[in-house]
Design a protein around this motif. Structure first.
Motif, PDB file in Angstrom:
ATOM      1  N   GLY A  78       1.230  -1.098  -0.069  1.00  0.00           N
ATOM      2  CA  GLY A  78      -0.118   0.205   0.192  1.00  0.00           C
ATOM      3  C   GLY A  78       0.663   1.390   0.020  1.00  0.00           C
ATOM      4  O   GLY A  78       1.032   2.197  -0.850  1.00  0.00           O
ATOM      5  N   SER A  81       2.298   1.657  -3.435  1.00  0.00           N
ATOM      6  CA  SER A  81       1.522   2.261  -4.633  1.00  0.00           C
ATOM      7  C   SER A  81       1.203   3.382  -3.973  1.00  0.00           C
ATOM      8  O   SER A  81       0.991   4.253  -5.282  1.00  0.00           O
ATOM      9  N   HIS A 169      -2.774  -6.131 -11.700  1.00  0.00           N
ATOM     10  CA  HIS A 169      -3.278  -6.688 -10.178  1.00  0.00           C
ATOM     11  C   HIS A 169      -3.220  -7.969  -9.310  1.00  0.00           C
ATOM     12  O   HIS A 169      -3.463  -7.662  -8.460  1.00  0.00           O
ATOM     13  N   HIS A 172      -2.664  -7.831  -4.935  1.00  0.00           N
ATOM     14  CA  HIS A 172      -3.362  -7.723  -4.261  1.00  0.00           C
ATOM     15  C   HIS A 172      -3.944  -8.779  -4.099  1.00  0.00           C
ATOM     16  O   HIS A 172      -4.737  -9.210  -2.961  1.00  0.00           O
ATOM     17  N   GLN A 186      -1.691  -3.176  -2.346  1.00  0.00           N
ATOM     18  CA  GLN A 186      -1.991  -2.384  -3.666  1.00  0.00           C
ATOM     19  C   GLN A 186      -1.209  -3.016  -4.731  1.00  0.00           C
ATOM     20  O   GLN A 186       0.304  -2.713  -3.899  1.00  0.00           O
ATOM     21  N   GLN A 190      -1.467  -0.983 -11.206  1.00  0.00           N
ATOM     22  CA  GLN A 190      -2.658  -0.724 -11.051  1.00  0.00           C
ATOM     23  C   GLN A 190      -3.100   0.008 -12.088  1.00  0.00           C
ATOM     24  O   GLN A 190      -4.440   0.796 -13.430  1.00  0.00           O
ATOM     25  N   LEU A 218     -13.092   3.022  -4.128  1.00  0.00           N
ATOM     26  CA  LEU A 218     -12.058   2.474  -2.583  1.00  0.00           C
ATOM     27  C   LEU A 218     -11.984   2.332  -1.705  1.00  0.00           C
ATOM     28  O   LEU A 218     -11.536   0.979  -1.226  1.00  0.00           O
TER      29      LEU A 218
END
Length: 469
Positions: A78, A81, A169, A172, A186, A190, A218
């Protein structure tokens, strides 16, 4: 986004925005700069809800909802990202604004509740198709000669995954646990494919309205990543719930490529991709990656595509490696062979780090310090120079990588951690990393000096015991 606008978000709003329970008159803004950074505002609630989940799971099941090493890896992803947003506006907003300014057909009123609700449906519909495309791509086109009607009909038809989109993806889905920390796992890649599914909305919906719903969509998906909520009764028919999303994260054969919804499960019911939870779900990728190192978590499938691309003979076969399914190979169907998907026995043991509890505590302490600098960087980014921003980002990435190396027990983990602690002291001394608590500045230096000495000794022992080549 405007920091002053962020101050107008009340505690009540911060709680309700996690569940998409905000009202149009509370979240309608004339210009994009007025839209608060709702995701940043939600950070304290991410932490609070994860702690609440921990307590409830311990009470109900007598055990935590996941493993520490996996949770750290999810939060690391996270953090990873979000780092690009320190330097530029996201591509999802940039492309949307470009389409809006150059190609919009009509200009719906930004302050109309009808525009708000239409955007809610549009963003959620776009998310469904982006999410589905990241797993699979429907390419069946039928022409009925009698009435010339064009039908795009996927359920039960020939379907194929798009390998390059899955690469963005799969991060995740790589967690073998399922808890609120999993929601934070994440991909940094993406957003470079998701933007195209939202861009049609820019033909008529103002960017400020879109920016609100992009965030709410989200945020809603955070709370559905849990096992402590079983069934929500009639709501299961309409909205995406923890039960529905558990199926989506399963690697059981009945779970694969099901339940793509963001907020409304009705899309899956309409387009034939719905599956109810009917047996114990085993989470993760069909072929687990067995690592906690953040670069592998983010990019391992890209590396797989790259090596497979060059190893596959023939131009059209190479093209197929990118745009057909991950299981495809010359002579195989587009999706590969279903029998090559491993059967789930229910006895699978998630990959765990074998490091000592003391080393895990050390990793948590260093991770917490990194998170504090991370949050401070986002809070002060307008006042920081590009050089300071870049150095801080490099330090954050270095910390995430080093912690991953330690948890994986990599041979060079001690060397990397020694180097990381040295980098910290250097950045700390020259002012690129400010003291979190000024009065403890000296204690920080002592702590990291001890870390350098400890890991330095470990490094020398490892190097001395390594066989010379």
């Amino acid at each position: 986004m405007n920091p002053e606008a962020q101050q107008d978000v009340s505690v009540s709003q911060r709680i309700r925005m996690m569940f998409y329970m905000m009202k149009p008159n509370e979240t309608s803004f004339q210009i994009l700069e007025e839209v608060p950074d709702y995701v940043k505002q939600a950070t304290p609630f991410f932490i609070s809800l994860m702690l609440l989940e921990l307590v409830i799971s311990w009470i109900l099941k007598g055990k935590p909802p996941g493993r520490l090493d996996d949770a750290l890896t999810s939060i690391s992803a996270g953090v990873f990202s979000r780092l690009p947003s320190l330097f530029s506006r996201s591509i999802e907003l940039t492309t949307y604004i470009y389409v809006w300014e150059n190609y919009r057909l009509i200009n719906l009123p930004w302050d109309s509740p009808w525009t708000w609700y239409l955007t809610f449906l549009g963003v959620d519909f776009g998310y469904y198709w982006f999410h589905r495309m990241a797993h699979e791509c429907c390419l069946l086109i039928e022409f009925y000669s009698t009435d010339k009607v064009l039908s795009l009909n996927c359920p039960g038809r020939e379907i194929k995954e798009v390998n390059i989109m899955w690469a963005g993806h799969q991060t995740h889905h790589s967690s073998e646990d399922y808890n609120l920390s999993t929601a934070l796992r994440q991909s940094v890649l993406q957003i470079y494919t998701s933007w195209m599914f939202y861009s049609p909305l820019a033909l008529f919906i103002p960017p400020s309205v879109y920016a609100v719903h992009l965030q709410f969509n989200l945020l809603y998906q955070f709370w559905i990543h849990t096992e402590v909520i079983n069934n929500l009764g009639p709501l299961e028919l309409i909205i995406n719930t923890p039960s529905h999303h558990r199926v989506h994260h399963g690697r059981n054969r009945y779970c694969i490529d099901k339940n793509y919804a963001g907020v409304l499960i009705i899309w899956d019911r309409i387009f034939g991709t719905f599956e109810a939870e009917n047996e114990k779900v085993v989470y993760g990728l069909t072929h687990p990656i067995n690592t906690f190192e953040p670069f592998q978590v983010q990019f391992h499938h890209l590396v797989y595509i790259w090596t497979t691309f060059w190893a596959t003979p023939g131009f059209f076969n190479k093209f197929s490696v990118i745009f057909k399914g991950p299981g495809w190979g010359p002579g195989k169907p587009r999706l590969g062979l279903s029998e090559e998907i491993p059967e789930v026995t229910g006895k699978e043991v998630p990959f765990s780090s074998s490091v000592s509890h003391l080393l895990k505590i050390y990793a948590v302490v260093q991770f917490a310090l990194m998170l504090a600098f991370y949050e401070e960087t986002f809070a002060d980014k307008a006042a920081l120079s590009q050089a300071t921003l870049l150095l801080r980002v490099c330090f954050i990435i270095l910390t995430l990588t080093s912690i991953g190396f330690l948890l994986d027990q990599r041979p060079k983990a001690a060397v990397l951690e020694t180097f990381r602690c040295l980098v910290f002291l250097m950045l700390y001394r020259i002012g690129h990393l400010k003291p979190l608590i000024p009065s403890l500045s000296f204690a920080f230096e002592i702590f990291f000096s001890i870390c350098i000495a400890f890991w330095g000794v470990r490094s020398m022992k490892q190097l001395a015991s390594s066989p010379l080549k």
